[in-house]
Design a protein around this motif. Structure first.
Motif, PDB file in Angstrom:
ATOM      1  N   LEU A  94      21.231  11.269 105.904  1.00  0.00           N
ATOM      2  CA  LEU A  94      19.976  10.981 105.214  1.00  0.00           C
ATOM      3  C   LEU A  94      19.768   9.477 105.078  1.00  0.00           C
ATOM      4  O   LEU A  94      18.669   8.974 105.302  1.00  0.00           O
ATOM      5  CB  LEU A  94      19.968  11.644 103.839  1.00  0.00           C
ATOM      6  N   GLU A 153      31.439  18.098 103.076  1.00  0.00           N
ATOM      7  CA  GLU A 153      30.359  17.932 104.051  1.00  0.00           C
ATOM      8  C   GLU A 153      29.160  17.223 103.448  1.00  0.00           C
ATOM      9  O   GLU A 153      28.324  16.689 104.156  1.00  0.00           O
ATOM     10  CB  GLU A 153      29.954  19.277 104.638  1.00  0.00           C
ATOM     11  N   ILE A 154      29.115  17.192 102.120  1.00  0.00           N
ATOM     12  CA  ILE A 154      28.003  16.497 101.468  1.00  0.00           C
ATOM     13  C   ILE A 154      27.980  15.022 101.891  1.00  0.00           C
ATOM     14  O   ILE A 154      26.916  14.425 102.026  1.00  0.00           O
ATOM     15  CB  ILE A 154      28.127  16.645  99.930  1.00  0.00           C
ATOM     16  N   SER A 195      26.094  14.731 105.002  1.00  0.00           N
ATOM     17  CA  SER A 195      24.652  14.815 104.758  1.00  0.00           C
ATOM     18  C   SER A 195      24.136  13.481 104.232  1.00  0.00           C
ATOM     19  O   SER A 195      23.068  13.016 104.635  1.00  0.00           O
ATOM     20  CB  SER A 195      24.329  15.901 103.742  1.00  0.00           C
ATOM     21  N   ILE A 196      24.896  12.877 103.317  1.00  0.00           N
ATOM     22  CA  ILE A 196      24.460  11.591 102.757  1.00  0.00           C
ATOM     23  C   ILE A 196      24.359  10.557 103.871  1.00  0.00           C
ATOM     24  O   ILE A 196      23.369   9.833 103.980  1.00  0.00           O
ATOM     25  CB  ILE A 196      25.428  11.120 101.659  1.00  0.00           C
TER      26      ILE A 196
END
Lengths: 531, 366, 391
Positions: B275, B267-268, B271-272
């Motif tokens: 962002l 899931e990171i 997020s990246i």
């Protein structure tokens, strides 16, 4: 962003004293009286023992007084003995020249002195400059001109493979400290009449010789002019190496990223000139600067083009990966172990957790501390004499690596991460000075905000990189701005014959390489056909 | 005039910048507010409506080449009404930027850093955008050239990783949503994100080839709708009927990736994506606001406005809505009406008046 | 100039100090301050203050897992079971801090075990925490304990160091028998949110013999809405798995008449289709199952690998499968729980008709005619053609 720093630096720069008067006054003419000239020279050059003043008399009738002035160690003794003194003192009798003959100096130049490079001057400053640069001055009684005979003969290093840029399948020669040798090395690679050198001189005291090299018809004229303009702007006491030239002509002097390229390899310079760049040779330095520089150049090695495309592409991606890892692994480690433990696979988390159990410092401090220790070891390894250097690395590896972990001061994973970072940082061919700073910045950010800090930091770096220019070329080209035709040398290394375009960001005068065609082996086996 | 807008944007850069801008928040907050097996259709319809709006903006921009909306408004509406119109427009741009910031902040506070002071986070977030704006439009576009391809790559990669969890049955039944409902959703999609293209009225003047901007906009819309539909389909295929329960369904779906215990916890990447795209969106909004305001005030240097704009946008982003629930509700229910005057009426009226008054007249070209 | 220099230095110093002092604030959680939860149990208990939730966390002791000898003898366990009480799960989780110096850390939790009495009184009050909180992962398994979850989490099991991870592995490898139905938190959430499909959860049980205690997976708990209403045994569970299309492998044992010897067949591959149909306006479901099998073990001497016997074997195997499905179906009808998802099949593939009878699904389901078609193919016979010894 850097405005504040800029202001401070400018403030300092203003407080420096401006222009000091030159000690050698120019404009003095050579006089007919030999002794007065010599007295003048002695006054200017001082009584240093390496300034040799050799008086003699020209052979034959007339007995004209003559003097050779040169610097010991910069000139070739054999040439002085064989090609200057011998013909002037002995062989002149066979070729008499009368005293008072206005063209005696011409006569000497034409018939007697048997060296290659020779010129006349009547200006004292010119004379002194030439003597200091390693030429031999011949002064004659009753003449308003002197001969400057070039016979360089100082000690030089042999042409050698540069330690900083070792290749597997490429040429082994590297530049040396002599400008002429270096330009010759380049000329040997490019025998095109378009290859042009523009001589320049910088440094009020050092009078360092520079040569701008470019290929007419490939490099853009405006670029050459711009390089010349920036080099001529340099006002300083001395330039001792190419690395100092870089700092006077950079586009972004406050950036941690270099915007002037450098290499010690003639083949690299040749390749860059062929792409439309301009090279700056500095006398006394084996490093040659090339501009404009793109970020991608950090990852290109001459071997990429000597091996076949598949391998080169793989290696290049390895370099991208290694560079990313060398910057990102310490901050990622900090972020993963202190903020985002949920992102680690369970077995890995257990191992790491077991290793850091009971260590006294927070992970950020561990990582930054070990990073500093590594940089100290690296720097020590460079500066220390070779014999001691090995001892240091052993002590470093054993003491820092083993002892701290077994004493429970530092977790083993931290040591592994830092060691990996260290190795990865050496994979990039042109070791990026910026990497150290980026690593530190990102580690601190990730210690404060975790992955969010890293992303913000990376975005800032990206913004900075995107705003950089090197001699008009956008630093991140050909990725941003995007040049599709040039991506062939970035994402993949296409076969040489498929790279039909020169890098567009450099804006070469002619951006087509030609003729470009793939190999065409005959369809039928030519050996069999013979039968 | 504007030192921030030095350098020109090429058409391919416009495609990537606009894509990044449109994906800005919609890559995390699914536009439309619904997720059911027919949402993709609503996306397509919304994209179509958005395109119609984009035609208006482009027609306006082409009528007044090289002029931002602030200048256009003055030329069309006269000095006083023009000022009011551009002030309203600037408010919209500024508030939209603050909303983007709020969305940013909510996500970070909920999912990544729950106890870090919001003030610090918001200052950092908008600070990064302000740094980009400080360096100029060219730098923002170049950043989008690096980041948008990465986002597309990540999106496709995540969709690929979700195939084992994907259940086609979750995407059925197809075409069962009543048409009015579908249209309602599509209007929401048209106002957010597609209609927000109106902010590009501040950026279109800096294109190097005006006449090809239409194809760039169409390509950017197509890319955006493709990524949105990919994200929506994979989310629904994985989460099924529980998808609407989550605040961030797209993010939630990627949490269930688990390939052989190794490719997991990805899931990171979402997020990246969020962002980086949010960064582009907020930067474009901040840039439009700064340039517009300096033209409105007739300032010589627009860089001086970057720092105040940064602080103002941070503050509004921090305080304009009290919580996540309100933000989501605002985005889906209030925003479509709130945005209507700015995205439709003002540009359309400006275009019509310009056409009626036969502006710009010959020789009046700046 | 010197003043400027001094200001710069001071500024740098202040910045550095503030940066470094701020590290260690906010959201940072050092690894050695975390209690990594591997398994979590929730039970309902009576206390002096009334009904309370008993929370049990199985916490990994990382250093014991990695090097058990070093950290003081092999007798120590590599996990720790900690307990706390609370009116809600969230409160209970925070109450752990009364006795534990470390904060519970959920992202690595692999199994969530719910006590049977709690399951019977309803899941809704406890499940929200695990969905709402950002820490628990959606792919953790949820089980129902026969008895108390606390007991199961405090038992040391066979080879694995951490019992919760052992349970996780057991569920992962359910395919060897296909008689256990592993359910992730995400699946459970979907089932609870569904209007027609009801939830099922695997059950786990503590088996005590005189020598030691072990844990064992056994059967499936059936839910109506959020309350547990009954159980399926392991054969019925496989019946459920057949219909859900989750059978990957497994053994079917049956007797081939007229012989009285057992024959074991291994399932190689199974495909299923659910066909929701309308017959005379009435819903009707056909379950079609295609199985590929391999002969695993034959305990009689006759040569069965001739086409005629083969067909017989195939028929018997199909009947065995049908029997399992029927048993599960009977349970479903008995509890009136549509855990097969027939309702959803209608909803997604017969949406128009669904609108008419969907709301009354609860009345329709017990009478829903279900046709089961199984076709089995024996692909291979193993390494032997006949029973080898008596030749």
């Amino acid at each position: 962003m850097l405005g504040f720093i800029r202001k401070i630096l400018r403030f300092w720069a203003q407080n420096q004293d401006d222009e000091q008067p030159l000690s050698t006054s120019s404009g003095d003419e050579i006089r007919p009286e030999l002794e007065m000239n010599l007295a003048y020279l002695r006054e200017q050059l001082g009584r240093s023992p390496d300034v040799i003043i050799r008086r003699f008399t020209l052979g034959g009738p007339g007995k004209i007084g003559a003097t050779l002035v040169f610097i010991d160690g910069l000139t070739d003794k054999t040439i002085i003995n064989q090609d200057i003194l011998r013909p002037l003192m002995i062989e002149k009798e066979k070729n008499p020249v009368k005293s008072g003959d206005g063209s005696i100096i011409e006569k000497l130049e034409e018939c007697l002195v048997t060296t290659g490079e020779i010129q006349r001057t009547s200006d004292c400053a010119d004379l002194i400059g030439s003597i200091l640069a390693g030429s031999i001055a011949l002064l004659l009684e009753g003449q308003r001109e002197a001969l400057i005979i070039s016979a360089p003969g100082w000690e030089t290093r042999a042409i050698d493979e540069p330690d900083t840029e070792v290749v597997v399948k490429g040429p082994r020669d590297g530049f040396v400290e002599t400008l002429r040798t270096n330009t010759a090395l380049l000329r040997r690679r490019i025998s095109h009449p378009g290859l042009t050198f523009i001589p320049l001189q910088v440094g009020r005291h050092t009078k360092t010789k520079l040569n701008i090299a470019y290929i007419k018809g490939i490099a853009k004229d405006e670029l050459v002019e711009e390089v010349k303009r920036r080099l001529q702007r340099i006002r300083t006491d001395g330039v001792l190496a190419a690395g100092m030239i870089e700092q006077y002509i950079e586009d972004a002097p406050y950036s941690p990223f270099p915007t002037v390229g450098w290499t010690e390899r003639p083949d690299v310079v040749a390749a860059r000139l062929l792409e439309g760049r301009v090279a700056i040779f500095t006398d006394g330095s084996p490093v040659v600067n090339t501009v404009p520089m793109l970020f991608i150049e950090n990852f290109q090695s001459p071997d990429d083009y000597n091996f076949r495309p598949y391998f080169s592409t793989t290696v290049r991606w390895l370099r991208y990966l290694a560079f990313t890892m060398s910057i990102l692994s310490p901050p990622l480690f900090v972020a993963l172990t202190t903020y985002h433990q949920e992102l680690l696979p369970t077995p890995l988390l257990i191992s790491v957790a077991a290793a850091v159990e009971g260590t006294p410092f927070p992970t950020v401090v561990e990582v930054i501390g070990m990073g500093v220790v590594f940089e100290i070891l690296r720097e020590a390894g460079i500066r220390l004499p070779r014999a001691v250097g090995q001892a240091v690395s052993i002590v470093g590896a054993l003491v820092i690596g083993e002892a701290t972990v077994s004493a429970g001061l530092i977790g083993a994973p931290t040591v592994i991460v830092i060691a990996f970072t260290a190795i990865a940082s050496f994979v990039v061919p042109y070791q990026n000075e910026a990497a150290i700073m980026l690593r530190l910045l990102l580690t601190i950010l990730s210690g404060m905000f975790g992955a969010f800090g890293i992303i913000c930091g990376l975005l800032l770096v990206l913004i900075h990189l995107a705003s950089l220019r090197s001699f008009g070329a956008p630093y991140l080209a050909p990725v941003a701005p995007l040049f599709f035709s040039v991506l062939k040398d970035v994402l993949l290394r296409f076969p040489l014959w498929a790279m039909a375009r020169r890098p567009k960001a450099i804006e070469p005068a002619d951006d087509r390489r030609r003729p470009v065609q793939p190999p065409e082996p005959p369809k039928v086996d030519w050996k069999r056909k013979k039968k | 005039m504007a030192e921030l807008a030095q350098g020109r944007i090429s058409n391919i850069q416009l495609v990537l910048l606009l894509t990044g801008f449109l994906l800005g928040t919609s890559i995390l907050i699914l536009p439309g507010g619904d997720i059911h097996p027919d949402t993709w259709l609503a996306f397509l319809l919304g994209c179509g409506q958005g395109l119609i709006l984009a035609f208006i903006y482009l027609a306006l921009a082409r009528r007044f080449p090289g002029q931002t909306f602030v200048k256009i408004a003055e030329a069309v509406w006269g000095r006083y009404i023009g000022k009011i119109v551009s002030l309203a427009f600037l408010w919209y741009v500024f508030h939209a930027g603050a909303l983007t910031t709020t969305n940013f902040l909510d996500f970070i506070k909920v999912s990544i850093l729950p106890s870090t002071p919001a003030m610090l986070l918001v200052l950092m977030l908008v600070g990064v955008c302000a740094a980009a704006v400080w360096s100029g439009l060219e730098v923002i576009t170049r950043c989008s050239e690096v980041l948008v391809p990465l986002t597309i790559l990540f999106t496709l990669f995540l969709a690929l990783m979700l195939i084992p969890d994907f259940k086609a049955a979750n995407l059925q039944p197809v075409l069962q949503t009543p048409l009015p409902e579908l249209l309602k959703t599509s209007v929401r999609v048209a106002t957010f994100p597609f209609g927000e293209t109106v902010i590009f009225l501040m950026i279109l003047p800096f294109l190097n080839k005006q006449n090809k901007s239409l194809s760039s906009v169409v390509i950017a819309f197509a890319l955006t709708v493709f990524i949105l539909i990919t994200g929506m389909l994979r989310t629904l295929g994985v989460l099924g009927n529980v998808a609407p329960l989550y605040v961030y369904p797209l993010y939630q779906a990627t949490r269930s990736i688990d390939l052989g215990h190794t490719l997991t916890r990805l899931e990171i990447l979402t997020s990246i994506n969020f962002l980086t795209m949010g960064f582009i969106k907020a930067s474009v909004q901040l840039f439009a606001f700064v340039v517009g305001l300096s033209q409105f005030l007739g300032l010589k240097s627009d860089r001086t406005l970057v720092v105040p704009a940064w602080l103002l946008m941070s503050l509004l982003g921090l305080y304009n809505l009290p919580g996540v629930a309100e933000t989501i509700a605002f985005t889906h229910t209030v925003y479509p009406f709130y945005a209507l005057p700015f995205e439709v009426f003002i540009p359309l009226a400006t275009l019509v008046v310009a056409w009626l008054r036969k502006l710009p007249r010959e020789g009046q070209q700046p | 100039m010197r003043r400027l220099l001094r200001t710069t230095l001071a500024l740098t110093l202040v910045l550095t100090v503030s940066v470094f002092s701020s590290i260690g604030c906010w959201d940072k959680k050092e690894l050695d301050k975390l209690a990594i939860v591997a398994g979590f149990g929730v039970d309902q208990v009576q206390t002096a203050e009334g009904d309370r939730l008993l929370l049990t966390a199985q916490i990994i002791k990382a250093d014991q897992v990695i090097s058990p000898e070093q950290a003081g003898g092999s007798g120590k366990q590599s996990f720790l079971t900690d307990q706390s009480y609370g009116r809600t799960v969230f409160e209970g989780v925070r109450n752990f801090t009364f006795e534990s110096s470390r904060r519970l850390f959920f992202p690595h939790n692999r199994v969530l075990i719910i006590g049977e009495s709690l399951a019977r009184s309803g899941l809704h009050p406890i499940i929200d925490f695990f969905i709402r909180d950002p820490e628990p992962r959606p792919k953790q398994y949820v089980l129902v304990a026969k008895g108390k979850a606390a007991d199961i989490l405090s038992v040391k099991t066979g080879l694995e160091e951490i019992p919760a991870l052992a349970i996780y592995e057991l569920l992962q490898d359910y395919g060897a028998t296909s008689k256990v139905y592993p359910v992730t938190l995400q699946d459970l959430t979907k089932d609870l949110a569904s209007k027609t499909k009801t939830a099922v959860l695997p059950m786990i049980e503590l088996v005590s013999t005189s020598k030691k205690k072990t844990i064992m997976l056994d059967g499936t708990a059936v839910f109506k809405s959020d309350r547990m209403v009954g159980e399926l045994n392991i054969n019925e569970t496989r019946g459920l798995l057949w219909v859900l299309g989750k059978v990957h492998s497994g053994i079917i044992v049956f007797k081939l008449p007229p012989y009285r010897h057992d024959i074991s067949m291994e399932i190689l591959e199974a495909n299923r289709q659910i066909r929701p149909e309308l017959r005379n306006g009435k819903p009707h479901v056909t379950v079609v199952i295609d199985v590929e099998m391999i002969i695993g073990e034959i305990t009689l001497t006759k040569n069965l690998t001739v086409p005629r016997e083969n067909e017989k074997l195939e028929r018997m195997a199909s009947q065995g499968i049908k029997k399992e499905i029927r048993a599960a179906l009977a349970k479903a009808r008995q509890f009136n729980t549509d855990f097969f998802g027939f309702g959803e099949a209608f909803h997604s593939r017969r949406p128009k008709a669904w609108k008419t009878f969907g709301p009354n699904w609860d009345q329709i389901f017990p009478q829903l005619p279900v046709e089961i078609k199984v076709s089995t193919v024996i692909r291979r016979v193993g390494e032997a053609t006949k029973f080898p010894i008596l030749q």
